[in-house]
Write an enzyme that holds these catalytic residues in place. Structure first.
Site, short mmCIF file in Angstrom:
data_model
loop_
_atom_site.label_atom_id
_atom_site.label_comp_id
_atom_site.label_asym_id
_atom_site.label_seq_id
_atom_site.Cartn_x
_atom_site.Cartn_y
_atom_site.Cartn_z
N ARG A 49 0.89 -1.31 -0.03
CA ARG A 49 0.09 0.25 -0.04
C ARG A 49 0.84 1.24 0.08
O ARG A 49 2.03 1.27 0.59
CB ARG A 49 -0.97 -0.13 1.25
CG ARG A 49 -2.03 -0.98 1.24
CD ARG A 49 -2.83 -1.25 2.56
NE ARG A 49 -3.69 -2.35 2.56
CZ ARG A 49 -3.29 -3.56 3.13
NH1 ARG A 49 -2.17 -3.52 3.65
NH2 ARG A 49 -4.21 -4.14 2.91
N LYS B 60 -2.81 -1.49 7.29
CA LYS B 60 -4.12 -0.88 7.08
C LYS B 60 -4.96 -2.06 7.74
O LYS B 60 -5.88 -2.77 6.91
CB LYS B 60 -4.59 -0.75 5.88
CG LYS B 60 -5.92 0.11 5.70
CD LYS B 60 -6.22 0.42 4.13
CE LYS B 60 -7.29 0.95 3.98
NZ LYS B 60 -7.71 1.36 2.55
N HIS C 242 -1.69 3.45 -5.99
CA HIS C 242 -2.29 2.32 -5.42
C HIS C 242 -2.67 1.12 -6.37
O HIS C 242 -2.94 -0.04 -6.09
CB HIS C 242 -3.67 2.61 -4.59
CG HIS C 242 -4.33 1.70 -3.77
ND1 HIS C 242 -4.86 0.60 -4.16
CD2 HIS C 242 -4.37 1.60 -2.40
CE1 HIS C 242 -5.19 -0.21 -3.14
NE2 HIS C 242 -5.01 0.41 -1.89
N ARG D 281 -0.84 -2.33 -7.04
CA ARG D 281 -1.47 -3.72 -6.42
C ARG D 281 -2.26 -4.48 -7.26
O ARG D 281 -2.23 -5.56 -7.45
CB ARG D 281 -2.12 -3.41 -5.10
CG ARG D 281 -1.14 -2.67 -3.89
CD ARG D 281 -1.55 -2.09 -2.79
NE ARG D 281 -2.74 -2.95 -2.05
CZ ARG D 281 -2.31 -3.91 -1.30
NH1 ARG D 281 -0.99 -4.18 -1.00
NH2 ARG D 281 -3.11 -4.74 -0.50
N HIS E 94 -3.65 -9.16 2.69
CA HIS E 94 -5.12 -9.31 2.99
C HIS E 94 -5.47 -10.11 4.07
O HIS E 94 -5.02 -11.43 4.04
CB HIS E 94 -5.81 -9.74 1.68
CG HIS E 94 -5.96 -8.42 0.72
ND1 HIS E 94 -6.19 -8.74 -0.62
CD2 HIS E 94 -5.60 -7.39 0.93
CE1 HIS E 94 -6.04 -7.73 -1.34
NE2 HIS E 94 -5.67 -6.49 -0.66
N TYR F 154 -4.66 -16.05 9.95
CA TYR F 154 -3.39 -15.32 9.08
C TYR F 154 -2.10 -15.49 10.04
O TYR F 154 -2.04 -15.43 11.11
CB TYR F 154 -3.53 -13.67 9.05
CG TYR F 154 -2.66 -12.83 8.54
CD1 TYR F 154 -2.47 -12.23 7.46
CD2 TYR F 154 -1.54 -12.42 9.49
CE1 TYR F 154 -1.24 -11.71 6.97
CE2 TYR F 154 -0.37 -11.68 9.10
CZ TYR F 154 -0.28 -11.25 7.99
OH TYR F 154 0.64 -10.53 7.28
#
Length: 436
Positions: free
Chosen positions: A262, A289, A360, A363, A387, A397
Site C-alpha cells: 500500500r 491498514k 495504489h 497492487r 489481505h 493469518y
C-alpha cells in the site's frame, strides 16, 4: 377500637422544637411530622432543625413509609392533600411508594428524551466506535459528521428523527453530486441509531435509516486506476527509469511496482525493518491498514515482504542517501515521511493521468498479472498483498504463510518487470543515478 388521634394544628407544628431526641407529631390516618434530633456543627453551633412529613401505610400485609416533603415548604394542608392521594392509591390496591418511583422514572425518561439530541448520542457512539478505528478513519468519520450530519440533524431529539428527516440530510449531500459520500453518510447515521437502540436510549425504538439505500442515487463504482496490459506497463516502467526528478522519488517510483505494498506502507517504510543482507522487509502489523482491534489482536506480528535482487539493488543505492535517518523516504524534514501525493504527482509529471495509473493501482496490476500471466496461486498473492483472509482451510493469518512461494513469486515478478522494461533500460538506470 383504634385510638383516635387529635389532628395537628399549625401552631403546634410551628412551636415544635428539635431537642436531644427525635419528636413525632401525629395527625391521624398515617400522617405524622418527624422532627429529628438537633445537630451541631464541628464548632458546636446548632444546625437548622428539620420538620419532615411522613405517611405510614400498609400494603399487601407490609408496612411502608412515604416521604411527603419538609415543613414549611409543604404546609399542613398540602401534607393532608398528599395523604389523601396516597390513601386513594391504596384503595385501588396500588403501593404509593412504588407509584412514586414509577413517576420519578417517567420524569427521568422524559428528561433524557428531551436532552438526548442526535449529536449527543452520536458523540457517545464515536467515543466507543473509534476505539477500533485507525486514526485516519476516525478523522474521516468526524469530518463527515461535522460537515454533513450535525448541521442538519444534530440538535434534533434523536427519538423524534424520522426517515424523512434523514433523507432530507442525504439529499443535501446528493445535491453536490457526492453520491458515494451520501451512502457512506447514511451508514454513519444508521450506526448511530443502532447504537442508540442497543444502548436502550429512551424513545428510540427503530432505525429510520432502514431501506434508504433504495431511494438514493447509486454512485458510479470507480476502482483505483491500474494498468493491466503488459505493453502499457512496459512504457510506464521505461518512463519511471527515465524520470529526471528527485532521486529519492525515482526510487519510490521504481519500488512501487516491485513491492506493490500500500502507498502508505511504502512511504512509512523504516530502515530498521529492512534487512538487505537477508533480502526481507518485515512490516509491523501496527503500520498496516487494519482496524485497531485487529492490530491489537495481532500485536507483535509482522508482514513479510521478500525482496527480489532488483529491489535490493534500488534500496542499496537509496540507503546511501537516507540510510542515516529513520525513514526510507523522508519528507522535507527527516522526522516526517514523504507526502502522500508525491508518487502520484510524479506520475502526472511524466504524463500518466489518474485515469490510467495511481500509486495504489500497482497492487491491482500485480494481483492480475501474477495470476494470469505468471501463474502464481491466488492464495500466495493475497497473502503477499497483506489481505486478512483465511485460506481454504479457514486457518488464521500468519506471517509465514506461503512464504517460500511468495519469495519465488517476488523474484519472478521483478524479473518480469525488468524484462518488460528492457535489459538495456534496466542496466542504464544505475548510470542515470550518477553512482557506479
Amino acid at each position: 377500637m383504634p385510638k383516635k388521634v387529635p389532628p395537628l394544628s399549625a401552631r403546634k407544628i410551628e412551636t415544635a422544637k428539635a431537642g436531644e431526641k427525635a419528636i413525632t407529631l401525629f395527625d391521624g390516618d398515617g400522617l405524622f411530622l418527624f422532627v429529628p434530633p438537633l445537630k451541631f456543627t464541628p464548632q458546636g453551633k446548632p444546625l437548622p432543625a428539620s420538620k419532615l412529613w411522613r405517611f405510614k401505610f400498609r400494603h399487601s400485609g407490609k408496612t411502608g413509609l412515604l416521604s411527603l416533603g419538609a415543613y414549611p415548604a409543604v404546609s399542613l394542608e398540602a401534607a393532608r392533600a398528599k395523604r389523601a392521594d396516597a390513601r386513594a392509591l391504596l384503595a385501588q390496591g396500588i403501593n404509593p411508594s412504588s407509584e412514586r418511583r414509577r413517576e420519578a422514572r417517567a420524569v427521568a425518561v422524559a428528561r433524557q428524551i428531551d436532552e438526548n439530541t442526535f449529536e449527543k448520542v452520536a458523540r457517545q457512539w464515536l467515543d466507543v466506535a473509534s476505539t477500533e478505528w485507525t486514526e485516519g478513519h476516525a478523522r474521516t468519520v468526524r469530518s463527515r459528521m461535522n460537515r454533513d450530519i450535525l448541521p442538519v440533524l444534530g440538535q434534533m431529539r434523536i427519538s423524534e428523527i424520522t426517515t424523512k428527516d434523514v433523507l432530507g440530510a442525504l439529499r443535501l449531500v446528493e445535491a453536490r453530486q457526492a453520491y458515494e459520500s451520501a451512502h457512506r453518510i447514511k451508514t454513519i447515521i444508521s450506526q448511530v441509531f443502532t447504537f442508540a437502540i442497543i444502548s436502550d436510549t429512551p424513545g428510540v425504538v427503530n432505525n429510520p435509516v432502514s431501506g434508504l439505500s433504495r431511494v438514493l442515487k447509486q454512485p458510479q463504482v470507480k476502482s483505483m486506476a491500474a494498468i493491466l496490459d503488459s505493453e502499457t506497463l512496459a512504457r510506464l516502467l521505461v518512463d519511471i527509469d527515465r524520470y529526471t526528478g528527485s532521486f529519492i522519488v525515482r526510487c519510490a517510483l521504481q519500488l512501487a511496482p516491485l513491492l506493490f505494498v500500500r502507498p502508505g506502507e511504502l512511504r512509512h517504510a523504516m530502515w530498521q525493518d529492512i534487512d538487505l543482507g537477508a533480502a526481507v522487509w518485515q512490516i509491523p502489523i501496527e503500520q498496516m491498514k487494519f482496524t485497531l482491534k485487529e492490530k491489537a489482536r495481532r500485536k507483535g506480528q509482522v508482514h513479510t515482504v521478500p525482496l527480489a535482487r532488483q529491489t535490493v539493488g534500488v534500496l542499496t543505492l537509496l540507503h546511501r542517501f537516507t540510510g542515516s535517518g529513520r525513514y526510507v523516504f523522508p519528507g522535507r524534514t527527516a522526522s516526517r515521511v514523504m507526502s502522500g501525493n508525491t508518487v502520484n504527482n510524479a506520475l502526472r509529471t511524466m504524463g500518466w493521468g489518474p485515469e490510467t495509473v495511481t500509486g495504489h493501482g500497482f497492487r491491482a496490476t500485480a494481483r492480475t498479472m501474477l495470476h494470469e500471466t505468471l501463474g502464481f496461486s491466488p492464495d500466495a498473492i493475497e497473502a503477499q498483498l497483506g489481505h486478512a483472509v483465511p485460506d481454504r482451510l479457514g486457518s488464521a493469518y500468519n506471517r509465514t504463510k506461503h512464504l517460500d512461494e511468495r519469495t519465488r513469486m517476488m523474484q519472478a515478478w521483478a524479473d518480469y518487470l525488468e524484462k518488460l522494461a528492457g535489459k538495456e533500460v534496466a542496466a542504464s538506470q544505475w548510470e542515470m543515478t550518477g553512482i557506479s
